[in-house]
Design an enzyme around this catalytic site. Structure first.
Site, PDB file in Angstrom:
ATOM      1  N   TYR A  84     -64.476 -24.458 -65.157  1.00 32.35           N
ATOM      2  CA  TYR A  84     -65.133 -25.710 -65.539  1.00 32.35           C
ATOM      3  C   TYR A  84     -66.660 -25.571 -65.622  1.00 32.35           C
ATOM      4  CZ  TYR A  84     -66.736 -30.524 -65.517  1.00 32.35           C
ATOM      5  OH  TYR A  84     -67.394 -31.694 -65.826  1.00 32.35           O
ATOM      6  N   GLU A 128     -70.921 -25.560 -73.284  1.00 32.34           N
ATOM      7  CA  GLU A 128     -71.231 -26.799 -73.997  1.00 32.34           C
ATOM      8  C   GLU A 128     -72.740 -26.993 -74.117  1.00 32.34           C
ATOM      9  OE1 GLU A 128     -67.232 -29.047 -72.269  1.00 32.34           O
ATOM     10  OE2 GLU A 128     -69.236 -29.696 -71.643  1.00 32.34           O
TER      11      GLU A 128
END
EC number: 4.2.1.134
Length: 232
Positions: A156, A163
């Site tokens: 994560y 991102e």
């Protein structure tokens, strides 16, 4: 005469489980296809395959992520037990990156970071949907349970970094072409690059909140799971 009993297939719990199983199965098949396609392409074309990853699997990726918005409805009406706000943050991250940044800017679609990001997303989703799909039918494997509750811990944060890097690489193109920016005849014109820069800061704040929530949830879940395993 006693009260009539509905057949199992008409009972609300059965219908809910059938619906969730089909939903998880569709998501599992979609993400499995994406990951398999990317793997085959990489071994066939090597590093060159990374440049056109979006053109090869972008449509299926957009469909899977669009369908995943149903999970907010699942949580809201109570057929999934997750908390709404943390899941909302996770889905919002992906929607903004996939549709707002990657899909809307063709030059970004050719970046290698898009391939890396898709791999990370699909690794998480394949494990999560496999575990959820089996849980609905009452099947549990200790190794899969542990993996579903642990894999996100290293991946994560890597997703968030990927991102953020995707946003960083997209900024020059949004600034040059003015994509998604709105010019108004007064001082409230919207410049999308500034929105992305603001979101870039919020991304890491959201990561801290989501990571803390998932870590607490993992501790509670594994504690209960270990007790159940001992009682079996």
């Amino acid at each position: 005469m006693g009260p009539s009993v509905l057949p199992a297939w008409l009972q609300p719990r059965y219908r809910k489980n059938v619906y969730l199983f089909i939903y998880y199965l569709i998501q599992f098949c979609g993400h499995s296809w994406i990951l398999a396609n990317m793997t085959v392409r990489f071994f066939s074309f090597g590093k060159d395959s990374m440049a056109d990853t979006f053109y090869a699997i972008g449509l299926v990726m957009r469909v899977c992520q669009s369908i995943s918005l149903l999970e907010l409805l699942h949580i809201y009406i109570g057929i999934e037990s997750n908390q709404l706000f943390p899941r909302f943050l996770q889905l919002t991250e992906r929607v903004i990156i996939l549709f707002g940044v990657i899909t809307s800017q063709e030059e970004v679609q050719e970046k290698c970071v898009v391939c890396v990001l898709f791999i990370l997303w699909n690794l998480l989703d394949m494990v999560r949907y496999t575990y959820s799909m089996l849980s609905v039918i009452g099947t549990s494997y200790a190794a899969l349970t542990w993996l579903s509750q642990t894999l996100w811990m290293p991946i994560y944060p890597l997703c968030v970094l990927a991102e953020a890097f995707t946003i960083y690489q997209s900024l020059p193109y949004f600034e040059s072409f003015g994509t998604n920016s709105t010019v108004l005849p007064f001082d409230l014109s919207t410049c999308f690059p500034y929105v992305l820069k603001l979101y870039l800061m919020m991304l890491f704040i959201g990561m801290y909140f989501t990571y803390s929530h998932l870590y607490t949830e993992r501790k509670d879940f594994l504690r209960v799971f270990s007790v159940k395993q001992k009682n079996v």
